[in-house]
Write a protein that holds these residues in place. Sequence first.
Motif, mmCIF file in Angstrom:
data_model
loop_
_atom_site.group_PDB
_atom_site.id
_atom_site.type_symbol
_atom_site.label_atom_id
_atom_site.label_comp_id
_atom_site.label_asym_id
_atom_site.label_seq_id
_atom_site.Cartn_x
_atom_site.Cartn_y
_atom_site.Cartn_z
ATOM 1 N N TYR A 53 18.162 39.057 -5.389
ATOM 2 C CA TYR A 53 18.979 39.698 -4.567
ATOM 3 C C TYR A 53 18.478 40.237 -3.699
ATOM 4 O O TYR A 53 16.817 40.971 -4.041
ATOM 5 C CB TYR A 53 19.351 41.359 -5.522
ATOM 6 C CG TYR A 53 20.199 40.839 -6.391
ATOM 7 C CD1 TYR A 53 21.719 40.092 -6.187
ATOM 8 C CD2 TYR A 53 20.293 41.729 -7.624
ATOM 9 C CE1 TYR A 53 22.519 39.788 -7.233
ATOM 10 C CE2 TYR A 53 21.490 41.767 -8.134
ATOM 11 C CZ TYR A 53 22.989 40.703 -7.976
ATOM 12 O OH TYR A 53 23.289 40.316 -9.120
ATOM 13 N N ARG A 54 18.231 40.340 -2.711
ATOM 14 C CA ARG A 54 17.494 41.446 -1.597
ATOM 15 C C ARG A 54 17.874 41.431 0.228
ATOM 16 O O ARG A 54 19.169 40.941 -0.422
ATOM 17 C CB ARG A 54 16.244 39.961 -1.132
ATOM 18 C CG ARG A 54 16.988 37.865 -0.847
ATOM 19 C CD ARG A 54 15.628 37.304 -1.232
ATOM 20 N NE ARG A 54 16.284 36.233 0.075
ATOM 21 C CZ ARG A 54 17.269 35.075 -0.328
ATOM 22 N NH1 ARG A 54 17.754 35.254 -1.180
ATOM 23 N NH2 ARG A 54 17.326 34.650 1.119
ATOM 24 N N GLU A 55 17.182 43.062 0.121
ATOM 25 C CA GLU A 55 17.691 43.059 1.028
ATOM 26 C C GLU A 55 16.925 42.218 2.771
ATOM 27 O O GLU A 55 16.153 43.169 2.659
ATOM 28 C CB GLU A 55 17.565 45.172 1.424
ATOM 29 C CG GLU A 55 18.714 45.666 2.067
ATOM 30 C CD GLU A 55 19.047 47.224 1.977
ATOM 31 O OE1 GLU A 55 19.567 47.733 2.220
ATOM 32 O OE2 GLU A 55 18.051 47.602 0.332
ATOM 33 N N LEU A 56 17.781 41.752 4.175
ATOM 34 C CA LEU A 56 17.130 41.873 5.115
ATOM 35 C C LEU A 56 17.597 42.795 5.742
ATOM 36 O O LEU A 56 18.694 43.202 6.072
ATOM 37 C CB LEU A 56 17.376 40.374 4.691
ATOM 38 C CG LEU A 56 17.324 39.142 3.921
ATOM 39 C CD1 LEU A 56 17.851 37.594 3.848
ATOM 40 C CD2 LEU A 56 15.119 39.549 3.633
ATOM 41 N N ASN A 57 16.241 42.538 6.607
ATOM 42 C CA ASN A 57 16.642 43.581 8.048
ATOM 43 C C ASN A 57 17.722 43.379 8.954
ATOM 44 O O ASN A 57 17.339 41.504 9.376
ATOM 45 C CB ASN A 57 15.012 43.874 8.599
ATOM 46 C CG ASN A 57 14.787 44.988 7.738
ATOM 47 O OD1 ASN A 57 15.085 45.881 7.161
ATOM 48 N ND2 ASN A 57 13.526 45.262 8.084
ATOM 49 N N LEU A 58 17.978 43.634 10.036
ATOM 50 C CA LEU A 58 18.909 43.071 11.238
ATOM 51 C C LEU A 58 18.817 43.309 12.501
ATOM 52 O O LEU A 58 18.327 44.399 12.278
ATOM 53 C CB LEU A 58 20.486 42.858 10.972
ATOM 54 C CG LEU A 58 21.561 42.775 10.044
ATOM 55 C CD1 LEU A 58 22.880 43.297 9.359
ATOM 56 C CD2 LEU A 58 21.548 41.095 9.493
ATOM 57 N N SER A 59 18.818 41.820 13.155
ATOM 58 C CA SER A 59 17.955 42.879 14.225
ATOM 59 C C SER A 59 19.522 43.087 15.270
ATOM 60 O O SER A 59 20.597 42.947 14.623
ATOM 61 C CB SER A 59 17.544 41.157 15.035
ATOM 62 O OG SER A 59 18.466 39.904 15.347
ATOM 63 N N ASP A 60 18.922 43.619 16.050
ATOM 64 C CA ASP A 60 20.314 44.618 17.390
ATOM 65 C C ASP A 60 21.259 43.081 17.446
ATOM 66 O O ASP A 60 21.899 42.841 17.985
ATOM 67 C CB ASP A 60 19.670 45.049 18.360
ATOM 68 C CG ASP A 60 18.705 46.231 18.056
ATOM 69 O OD1 ASP A 60 19.143 46.945 16.928
ATOM 70 O OD2 ASP A 60 17.994 46.699 18.667
ATOM 71 N N GLU A 61 20.435 42.042 17.775
ATOM 72 C CA GLU A 61 21.372 40.740 17.965
ATOM 73 C C GLU A 61 21.931 40.503 17.397
ATOM 74 O O GLU A 61 22.878 40.520 17.768
ATOM 75 C CB GLU A 61 19.956 39.828 19.042
ATOM 76 C CG GLU A 61 20.842 38.393 19.103
ATOM 77 C CD GLU A 61 19.936 37.715 19.792
ATOM 78 O OE1 GLU A 61 20.657 36.411 20.659
ATOM 79 O OE2 GLU A 61 19.003 37.890 19.903
ATOM 80 N N LEU A 62 21.176 40.476 16.066
ATOM 81 C CA LEU A 62 22.351 39.669 14.926
ATOM 82 C C LEU A 62 23.702 41.198 14.555
ATOM 83 O O LEU A 62 23.997 40.428 14.093
ATOM 84 C CB LEU A 62 21.640 39.758 13.417
ATOM 85 C CG LEU A 62 21.913 38.550 12.418
ATOM 86 C CD1 LEU A 62 22.772 37.221 13.044
ATOM 87 C CD2 LEU A 62 20.642 38.517 11.671
ATOM 88 N N ILE A 63 23.004 42.097 14.977
ATOM 89 C CA ILE A 63 23.957 43.189 14.503
ATOM 90 C C ILE A 63 25.104 42.840 15.597
ATOM 91 O O ILE A 63 26.599 42.934 15.259
ATOM 92 C CB ILE A 63 23.536 44.790 14.261
ATOM 93 C CG1 ILE A 63 22.667 44.993 13.345
ATOM 94 C CG2 ILE A 63 25.060 45.844 14.793
ATOM 95 C CD1 ILE A 63 22.517 46.367 13.565
ATOM 96 N N ASP A 64 25.182 42.603 16.529
ATOM 97 C CA ASP A 64 25.897 42.832 17.953
ATOM 98 C C ASP A 64 26.737 41.115 16.878
ATOM 99 O O ASP A 64 28.234 40.843 17.576
ATOM 100 C CB ASP A 64 25.536 42.659 19.899
ATOM 101 C CG ASP A 64 25.008 43.459 19.425
ATOM 102 O OD1 ASP A 64 25.698 44.722 19.448
ATOM 103 O OD2 ASP A 64 23.950 43.916 20.018
#
Length: 159
Positions: A53-64
């Motif tokens: 299992y891994r938790e990866l950070n999302l960029s603002d662009e990817l969140i959009d």
Amino acid sequence: MKGNFELELRIGELCALKWSDIKWQNETVFIQRMEDSSGQVVDYVKSDAETGYRELNLSDELIDIFKKIRRSSQILSKYIFIKEDGNRADKMVFVQRLEKAEIALGWKEPGNMKRSHCIRRTVASRINANGWALDEIRRWLGHTMTSTTLTYIYNPFRE
């Protein structure tokens, strides 16, 4: 596919993403399942739990991008990526989309198809060039062995 240039997911992980995997407050996505070789979605944990299992950070662009997908979806599904009929998009859907993008960009040559692992290798090489530590890259990719991660990183001195 833009999202996969940031997340570097295996294609089986990408097509098994659920909306509940996104932690909007933390701006992260939790990778915990994949489509296996039989086409079934299964929980995905390697023997090395640190890389399962891994938790990866999302960029603002990817969140959009995720927000746009959610707003534009006319079918309520627990999966992020779905087919027109509302069923989960499987590995072949992503392979076909990648092929269409290659054709549109003029990249496709007979017998020289790119695959999603090419994306993983490209991004791994780029983040390595940006100074990420090898162990960070290994965990991000979900590899158990550093030796596997090394095969993903472009080395101009290797044949």
